[in-house]
Write a protein that holds these residues in place. Structure first.
Motif, mmCIF file in Angstrom:
data_model
loop_
_atom_site.group_PDB
_atom_site.id
_atom_site.type_symbol
_atom_site.label_atom_id
_atom_site.label_comp_id
_atom_site.label_asym_id
_atom_site.label_seq_id
_atom_site.Cartn_x
_atom_site.Cartn_y
_atom_site.Cartn_z
ATOM 1 N N LEU A 58 -2.192 -0.985 2.323
ATOM 2 C CA LEU A 58 -0.914 -0.289 2.531
ATOM 3 C C LEU A 58 0.048 -0.820 1.729
ATOM 4 O O LEU A 58 0.902 0.330 1.159
ATOM 5 C CB LEU A 58 -0.520 -0.597 3.982
ATOM 6 N N ALA A 63 2.587 2.634 1.123
ATOM 7 C CA ALA A 63 2.354 3.483 2.441
ATOM 8 C C ALA A 63 2.391 2.467 3.581
ATOM 9 O O ALA A 63 1.968 1.321 3.587
ATOM 10 C CB ALA A 63 1.205 4.207 2.405
ATOM 11 N N GLY A 64 2.896 3.088 4.727
ATOM 12 C CA GLY A 64 2.812 2.237 6.173
ATOM 13 C C GLY A 64 3.553 1.186 6.203
ATOM 14 O O GLY A 64 3.102 0.110 6.814
ATOM 15 N N LEU A 67 3.939 -0.618 9.327
ATOM 16 C CA LEU A 67 3.056 -1.295 9.786
ATOM 17 C C LEU A 67 2.576 -2.720 9.527
ATOM 18 O O LEU A 67 1.773 -3.343 9.997
ATOM 19 C CB LEU A 67 1.697 -0.365 9.561
#
Length: 229
Positions: A58, A63-64, A67
Protein backbone atom coordinates in the motif's frame (compact mmCIF):
# COMPACT_ATOMS: atom_id res chain seq x y z
CA UNK A 1 17.71 0.34 2.39
CA UNK A 2 17.78 -2.23 -0.33
CA UNK A 3 14.38 -3.03 -1.81
CA UNK A 4 13.73 -6.74 -1.88
CA UNK A 5 11.84 -8.79 -4.41
CA UNK A 6 9.03 -9.76 -2.08
CA UNK A 7 7.29 -12.24 -4.36
CA UNK A 8 10.56 -14.20 -4.30
CA UNK A 9 10.87 -13.66 -0.54
CA UNK A 10 7.36 -15.02 -0.10
CA UNK A 11 8.21 -18.10 -2.17
CA UNK A 12 11.41 -18.61 -0.19
CA UNK A 13 9.60 -18.42 3.15
CA UNK A 14 6.80 -20.66 1.87
CA UNK A 15 9.37 -23.22 0.72
CA UNK A 16 11.11 -23.05 4.09
CA UNK A 17 7.82 -23.55 5.92
CA UNK A 18 7.01 -26.44 3.60
CA UNK A 19 10.36 -28.06 4.36
CA UNK A 20 9.76 -27.50 8.07
CA UNK A 21 6.39 -29.22 7.90
CA UNK A 22 7.91 -32.08 5.92
CA UNK A 23 10.53 -32.58 8.64
CA UNK A 24 7.79 -32.55 11.27
CA UNK A 25 5.84 -35.16 9.32
CA UNK A 26 8.88 -37.39 9.02
CA UNK A 27 9.73 -37.11 12.71
CA UNK A 28 6.12 -37.59 13.85
CA UNK A 29 5.80 -40.77 11.80
CA UNK A 30 8.88 -42.12 13.53
CA UNK A 31 7.85 -40.99 17.03
CA UNK A 32 4.48 -39.36 17.79
CA UNK A 33 2.47 -36.19 17.20
CA UNK A 34 3.29 -34.44 20.48
CA UNK A 35 4.76 -31.43 18.65
CA UNK A 36 1.73 -30.88 16.42
CA UNK A 37 1.17 -27.53 18.18
CA UNK A 38 4.25 -26.22 16.38
CA UNK A 39 2.23 -26.11 13.16
CA UNK A 40 -0.19 -23.64 14.76
CA UNK A 41 2.69 -21.59 16.15
CA UNK A 42 4.29 -21.40 12.71
CA UNK A 43 0.98 -20.25 11.26
CA UNK A 44 0.84 -17.48 13.86
CA UNK A 45 4.36 -16.43 12.86
CA UNK A 46 3.10 -15.89 9.33
CA UNK A 47 0.35 -13.46 10.37
CA UNK A 48 2.67 -10.45 10.94
CA UNK A 49 4.27 -11.08 7.55
CA UNK A 50 0.83 -10.86 5.89
CA UNK A 51 0.15 -7.55 7.65
CA UNK A 52 3.58 -6.13 6.78
CA UNK A 53 3.30 -7.18 3.14
CA UNK A 54 -0.08 -5.44 2.87
CA UNK A 55 1.33 -2.26 4.45
CA UNK A 56 4.45 -2.38 2.29
CA UNK A 57 2.49 -2.71 -0.95
CA UNK A 58 0.00 0.00 0.00
CA UNK A 59 2.79 2.42 0.85
CA UNK A 60 4.74 1.54 -2.27
CA UNK A 61 1.72 2.33 -4.41
CA UNK A 62 0.91 5.41 -2.30
CA UNK A 63 -2.57 4.08 -1.63
CA UNK A 64 -4.63 3.27 1.46
CA UNK A 65 -2.71 5.57 3.80
CA UNK A 66 -5.47 5.34 6.40
CA UNK A 67 -4.90 1.58 6.59
CA UNK A 68 -1.20 1.82 7.47
CA UNK A 69 -1.81 2.61 11.14
CA UNK A 70 -4.25 -0.26 11.85
CA UNK A 71 -2.00 -2.62 9.89
CA UNK A 72 0.93 -1.46 11.99
CA UNK A 73 -0.96 -2.00 15.25
CA UNK A 74 -2.09 -5.45 14.12
CA UNK A 75 1.48 -6.27 13.14
CA UNK A 76 2.80 -5.25 16.57
CA UNK A 77 0.22 -7.47 18.28
CA UNK A 78 1.21 -10.56 16.30
CA UNK A 79 4.94 -9.96 15.77
CA UNK A 80 5.93 -11.62 19.09
CA UNK A 81 4.46 -14.89 17.79
CA UNK A 82 7.50 -15.22 15.50
CA UNK A 83 10.25 -15.15 18.17
CA UNK A 84 7.96 -16.98 20.61
CA UNK A 85 8.60 -20.26 18.80
CA UNK A 86 12.09 -20.31 20.29
CA UNK A 87 10.59 -20.88 23.73
CA UNK A 88 9.14 -24.21 22.58
CA UNK A 89 12.67 -25.57 23.02
CA UNK A 90 11.73 -25.86 26.69
CA UNK A 91 10.01 -29.15 25.87
CA UNK A 92 13.42 -30.73 25.33
CA UNK A 93 13.93 -30.26 29.06
CA UNK A 94 10.37 -31.00 30.16
CA UNK A 95 10.51 -34.36 28.36
CA UNK A 96 14.01 -35.18 29.60
CA UNK A 97 12.97 -38.59 30.94
CA UNK A 98 11.87 -39.57 27.45
CA UNK A 99 15.12 -38.48 25.82
CA UNK A 100 17.59 -39.90 28.32
CA UNK A 101 17.11 -43.54 29.29
CA UNK A 102 19.59 -45.24 31.61
CA UNK A 103 22.05 -42.41 31.02
CA UNK A 104 21.91 -42.81 27.23
CA UNK A 105 20.61 -40.06 24.95
CA UNK A 106 18.00 -41.52 22.62
CA UNK A 107 17.99 -40.74 18.90
CA UNK A 108 14.58 -39.13 19.31
CA UNK A 109 16.25 -36.26 21.16
CA UNK A 110 18.26 -35.30 18.09
CA UNK A 111 15.25 -35.61 15.78
CA UNK A 112 13.10 -33.41 18.00
CA UNK A 113 15.86 -30.85 18.62
CA UNK A 114 16.59 -30.47 14.89
CA UNK A 115 12.86 -30.13 14.18
CA UNK A 116 12.39 -27.50 16.91
CA UNK A 117 15.39 -25.53 15.65
CA UNK A 118 13.99 -25.61 12.11
CA UNK A 119 10.60 -24.35 13.31
CA UNK A 120 12.40 -21.61 15.24
CA UNK A 121 14.49 -20.61 12.21
CA UNK A 122 11.44 -20.56 9.96
CA UNK A 123 9.38 -18.50 12.40
CA UNK A 124 12.17 -16.03 13.17
CA UNK A 125 13.10 -15.52 9.53
CA UNK A 126 9.47 -14.88 8.61
CA UNK A 127 9.18 -12.40 11.48
CA UNK A 128 12.41 -10.62 10.56
CA UNK A 129 11.34 -10.16 6.94
CA UNK A 130 8.06 -8.67 8.18
CA UNK A 131 10.06 -6.28 10.39
CA UNK A 132 12.22 -5.34 7.40
CA UNK A 133 9.11 -4.50 5.40
CA UNK A 134 7.79 -2.16 8.09
CA UNK A 135 11.21 -0.61 8.54
CA UNK A 136 11.17 0.12 4.81
CA UNK A 137 7.80 1.84 5.17
CA UNK A 138 9.10 4.00 8.04
CA UNK A 139 12.26 4.74 6.06
CA UNK A 140 10.27 5.96 3.07
CA UNK A 141 8.26 8.33 5.24
CA UNK A 142 11.06 9.61 7.49
CA UNK A 143 14.73 8.62 7.38
CA UNK A 144 17.09 5.79 8.29
CA UNK A 145 17.50 6.92 11.91
CA UNK A 146 13.79 6.86 12.66
CA UNK A 147 13.43 3.53 10.90
CA UNK A 148 15.96 2.07 13.35
CA UNK A 149 14.20 3.70 16.29
CA UNK A 150 11.14 1.77 15.11
CA UNK A 151 13.18 -1.45 14.91
CA UNK A 152 14.52 -1.04 18.45
CA UNK A 153 11.01 -0.32 19.76
CA UNK A 154 9.58 -3.31 17.87
CA UNK A 155 12.25 -5.63 19.28
CA UNK A 156 11.51 -4.28 22.76
CA UNK A 157 7.81 -4.97 22.36
CA UNK A 158 8.66 -8.33 20.82
CA UNK A 159 10.70 -9.28 23.87
CA UNK A 160 7.87 -8.21 26.17
CA UNK A 161 5.37 -10.11 24.03
CA UNK A 162 7.43 -13.30 24.38
CA UNK A 163 7.38 -12.80 28.15
CA UNK A 164 3.59 -12.39 28.20
CA UNK A 165 3.14 -15.40 25.95
CA UNK A 166 5.49 -17.89 27.60
CA UNK A 167 5.46 -16.84 31.25
CA UNK A 168 1.94 -15.38 31.56
CA UNK A 169 0.33 -17.47 28.78
CA UNK A 170 -1.27 -14.48 27.05
CA UNK A 171 -2.40 -14.78 23.42
CA UNK A 172 -2.28 -11.96 20.86
CA UNK A 173 -6.07 -11.83 20.56
CA UNK A 174 -6.50 -11.54 24.33
CA UNK A 175 -5.59 -7.87 23.90
CA UNK A 176 -8.91 -7.42 22.12
CA UNK A 177 -11.07 -9.91 24.00
CA UNK A 178 -9.93 -9.58 27.62
CA UNK A 179 -8.52 -6.14 28.36
CA UNK A 180 -8.95 -6.55 32.10
CA UNK A 181 -6.71 -9.62 32.07
CA UNK A 182 -4.17 -7.75 29.93
CA UNK A 183 -4.11 -4.84 32.35
CA UNK A 184 -3.62 -7.15 35.31
CA UNK A 185 -0.82 -9.06 33.56
CA UNK A 186 0.97 -5.82 32.70
CA UNK A 187 0.84 -4.81 36.37
CA UNK A 188 2.06 -8.23 37.49
CA UNK A 189 4.90 -8.22 34.96
CA UNK A 190 6.38 -4.93 36.16
CA UNK A 191 9.18 -6.48 38.17
CA UNK A 192 12.95 -6.69 37.81
CA UNK A 193 13.04 -10.29 36.62
CA UNK A 194 10.40 -9.76 33.91
CA UNK A 195 12.02 -6.54 32.71
CA UNK A 196 15.40 -8.25 32.42
CA UNK A 197 13.85 -11.19 30.54
CA UNK A 198 12.11 -8.84 28.09
CA UNK A 199 15.25 -6.77 27.50
CA UNK A 200 17.34 -9.91 27.05
CA UNK A 201 15.02 -11.31 24.37
CA UNK A 202 14.83 -7.84 22.76
CA UNK A 203 18.63 -7.65 22.57
CA UNK A 204 18.83 -11.10 20.98
CA UNK A 205 16.18 -10.12 18.44
CA UNK A 206 17.98 -6.87 17.64
CA UNK A 207 21.36 -8.59 17.25
CA UNK A 208 19.99 -11.22 14.87
CA UNK A 209 17.93 -8.73 12.89
CA UNK A 210 20.87 -6.32 12.55
CA UNK A 211 22.98 -9.20 11.22
CA UNK A 212 20.34 -10.03 8.62
CA UNK A 213 19.99 -6.34 7.73
CA UNK A 214 23.73 -5.99 7.13
CA UNK A 215 23.83 -9.12 5.00
CA UNK A 216 21.04 -7.73 2.81
CA UNK A 217 22.39 -4.18 2.60
CA UNK A 218 25.98 -3.47 3.61
CA UNK A 219 27.32 -6.72 2.18
CA UNK A 220 24.97 -6.88 -0.78
CA UNK A 221 25.42 -5.57 -4.26
CA UNK A 222 23.10 -3.69 -6.53
CA UNK A 223 21.35 -0.34 -6.58
CA UNK A 224 19.44 0.99 -3.62
CA UNK A 225 15.79 0.36 -4.26
CA UNK A 226 14.16 2.45 -1.56
CA UNK A 227 14.62 6.21 -1.73
CA UNK A 228 13.47 9.05 0.42
CA UNK A 229 10.54 10.98 -0.92
Amino acid sequence: MKELNYPKVFLLLAALSGATLAVYKGVSLRTDTFYAFLIWNLFLAWIPFVFSMAAYELDKRRAGKLLLLPLGVAWLLFFPNAPYIMTDLVHLTVKKSLYIVDGTIQNRYWYDMAMLLLFTWSGWLTGFFSLYQFQSVIYRKTNLLWSWVFVVAACGLGGYGVLLGRVYRLNSWDVLTDRHQLYQLVIDSLNRQSVFFSLFIAFVLLALYATMYCLMNALGRGERGVHLR
